[in-house]
Design a protein around this motif. Structure first.
Motif, PDB file in Angstrom:
ATOM      1  N   LEU A 170       0.841  -1.189   0.000  1.00 21.48           N
ATOM      2  CA  LEU A 170       0.000   0.000   0.000  1.00 21.48           C
ATOM      3  C   LEU A 170       0.886   1.252   0.000  1.00 21.48           C
ATOM      4  O   LEU A 170       2.111   1.150  -0.007  1.00 21.48           O
ATOM      5  N   TRP A 171       0.264   2.425   0.056  1.00 17.81           N
ATOM      6  CA  TRP A 171       0.974   3.698  -0.072  1.00 17.81           C
ATOM      7  C   TRP A 171       2.149   3.798   0.911  1.00 17.81           C
ATOM      8  O   TRP A 171       1.970   3.744   2.120  1.00 17.81           O
ATOM      9  N   GLY A 172       3.344   3.960   0.380  1.00 19.73           N
ATOM     10  CA  GLY A 172       4.519   4.173   1.217  1.00 19.73           C
ATOM     11  C   GLY A 172       5.078   2.937   1.879  1.00 19.73           C
ATOM     12  O   GLY A 172       6.031   3.030   2.651  1.00 19.73           O
ATOM     13  N   GLY A 173       4.500   1.759   1.589  1.00 25.05           N
ATOM     14  CA  GLY A 173       5.015   0.530   2.186  1.00 25.05           C
ATOM     15  C   GLY A 173       6.384   0.168   1.647  1.00 25.05           C
ATOM     16  O   GLY A 173       6.714   0.483   0.496  1.00 25.05           O
ATOM     17  N   ASP A 174       7.185  -0.492   2.478  1.00 24.42           N
ATOM     18  CA  ASP A 174       8.558  -0.817   2.084  1.00 24.42           C
ATOM     19  C   ASP A 174       8.998  -2.066   2.830  1.00 24.42           C
ATOM     20  O   ASP A 174       9.176  -2.024   4.051  1.00 24.42           O
ATOM     21  N   TYR A 175       9.187  -3.175   2.112  1.00 30.02           N
ATOM     22  CA  TYR A 175       9.548  -4.430   2.768  1.00 30.02           C
ATOM     23  C   TYR A 175      10.895  -4.339   3.478  1.00 30.02           C
ATOM     24  O   TYR A 175      11.050  -4.835   4.600  1.00 30.02           O
ATOM     25  N   GLY A 176      11.873  -3.709   2.857  1.00 25.40           N
ATOM     26  CA  GLY A 176      13.181  -3.585   3.497  1.00 25.40           C
ATOM     27  C   GLY A 176      13.105  -2.839   4.810  1.00 25.40           C
ATOM     28  O   GLY A 176      13.768  -3.211   5.789  1.00 25.40           O
ATOM     29  N   GLN A 177      12.282  -1.806   4.849  1.00 25.19           N
ATOM     30  CA  GLN A 177      12.124  -1.049   6.092  1.00 25.19           C
ATOM     31  C   GLN A 177      11.413  -1.860   7.171  1.00 25.19           C
ATOM     32  O   GLN A 177      11.812  -1.817   8.336  1.00 25.19           O
ATOM     33  N   ILE A 178      10.353  -2.579   6.810  1.00 27.59           N
ATOM     34  CA  ILE A 178       9.635  -3.330   7.839  1.00 27.59           C
ATOM     35  C   ILE A 178      10.511  -4.459   8.375  1.00 27.59           C
ATOM     36  O   ILE A 178      10.484  -4.757   9.576  1.00 27.59           O
ATOM     37  N   GLU A 179      11.305  -5.064   7.509  1.00 26.33           N
ATOM     38  CA  GLU A 179      12.230  -6.111   7.965  1.00 26.33           C
ATOM     39  C   GLU A 179      13.227  -5.532   8.967  1.00 26.33           C
ATOM     40  O   GLU A 179      13.484  -6.132  10.027  1.00 26.33           O
ATOM     41  N   LYS A 180      13.778  -4.374   8.663  1.00 26.33           N
ATOM     42  CA  LYS A 180      14.732  -3.731   9.572  1.00 26.33           C
ATOM     43  C   LYS A 180      14.059  -3.342  10.873  1.00 26.33           C
ATOM     44  O   LYS A 180      14.630  -3.542  11.966  1.00 26.33           O
ATOM     45  N   SER A 181      12.861  -2.792  10.793  1.00 20.45           N
ATOM     46  CA  SER A 181      12.137  -2.381  12.002  1.00 20.45           C
ATOM     47  C   SER A 181      11.895  -3.562  12.931  1.00 20.45           C
ATOM     48  O   SER A 181      12.070  -3.462  14.153  1.00 20.45           O
ATOM     49  N   ILE A 182      11.478  -4.675  12.352  1.00 24.70           N
ATOM     50  CA  ILE A 182      11.165  -5.849  13.172  1.00 24.70           C
ATOM     51  C   ILE A 182      12.438  -6.452  13.748  1.00 24.70           C
ATOM     52  O   ILE A 182      12.512  -6.750  14.951  1.00 24.70           O
ATOM     53  N   LYS A 183      13.456  -6.635  12.917  1.00 20.38           N
ATOM     54  CA  LYS A 183      14.679  -7.273  13.390  1.00 20.38           C
ATOM     55  C   LYS A 183      15.446  -6.408  14.387  1.00 20.38           C
ATOM     56  O   LYS A 183      15.951  -6.909  15.400  1.00 20.38           O
ATOM     57  N   GLU A 184      15.549  -5.101  14.102  1.00 17.46           N
ATOM     58  CA  GLU A 184      16.415  -4.237  14.905  1.00 17.46           C
ATOM     59  C   GLU A 184      15.699  -3.555  16.060  1.00 17.46           C
ATOM     60  O   GLU A 184      16.340  -3.207  17.058  1.00 17.46           O
TER      61      GLU A 184
END
Length: 217
Positions: A170-184
């Motif tokens: 959806l608008w502004g979604g980013d898989y790389g960012q969500i992966e980093k947010s969850i992991k880090e």
């Protein structure tokens, strides 16, 4: 589901689904002062107000994990009834401005909302029960989780689900960012912490680190 008060946390928590898409709305209250915040009032303002009144709580702030329509549609009514300010991360302001368009796309009746009053900052004190904001972009640019360390409680919105993660198409979604947010940011929290997800059942950090097949620790 709720976490009732105890001598350690003095925290009251009640989570229940609201609105047309059954978003998990959470009330957090300090049982000593009676001050409370609400996270993701996605609809059913009267139900939220009834829960507050039934438990002797005064709403002092309205927080949003992000600005998708199903997480915000009761914000204006709650502000009107209680005077509590609306908080949102400013990177989701463009989504807030699109609420009517979002409702049209998903076939949901549109309810006009006032502009947010305050900006949520990373590591911001929430002013209730020791909670702090954690900026966890990916589902949306401004997605924010709320961490209550003493109670070992995380409100993750649509960033982390039980055995899954939030969508990024959806608008502004980013898989790389969500992966980093969850992991880090999220997987580094106490493994015993209960995670309140944006939709569906609770989970724990430890369970997701071991059993989430989308993003592993």
């Amino acid at each position: 589901m709720s976490i009732e008060s105890d001598n350690t946390t003095k925290l009251f928590r009640r989570t229940f689904p609201v609105g047309p898409l059954q978003c998990n709305c959470t009330l957090i209250g300090d049982t000593e002062t009676g001050r409370a915040i609400v996270v993701d009032p996605g609809g059913d303002a009267d139900k939220i107000l009834n829960e507050l009144n039934a438990n002797g709580l005064q709403l002092v702030a309205i927080y949003h994990t992000h600005a998708h329509l199903d997480h915000v549609l009761a914000a204006g009514a709650l502000k009107e009834k209680t005077g509590a300010p609306i908080y949102l991360h400013d990177q989701d302001n463009f989504l807030w401005d699109m609420i009517e368009q979002q409702c049209q796309m998903f076939g949901v009746p549109y309810t006009p909302q006032p502009d947010p009053d305050e900006v949520i900052k990373d590591d911001q004190d929430l002013g209730c029960c020791g909670g702090v904001a954690i900026h966890t972009p990916g589902h949306t640019p401004g997605s924010t989780s709320f961490w209550f360390e003493e109670a070992k409680l995380l409100i993750a919105g649509d960033t982390l689900f039980r055995r899954s993660i939030g969508r990024t198409d959806l608008w502004g979604g980013d898989y790389g960012q969500i992966e980093k947010s969850i992991k880090e940011r999220l997987y580094t929290l106490d493994e015993q912490a209960v995670v309140v997800t944006g939709h569906g059942p609770d989970t724990t950090i430890g369970e997701e680190r071991e059993q989430n097949m989308v993003i592993r620790a």
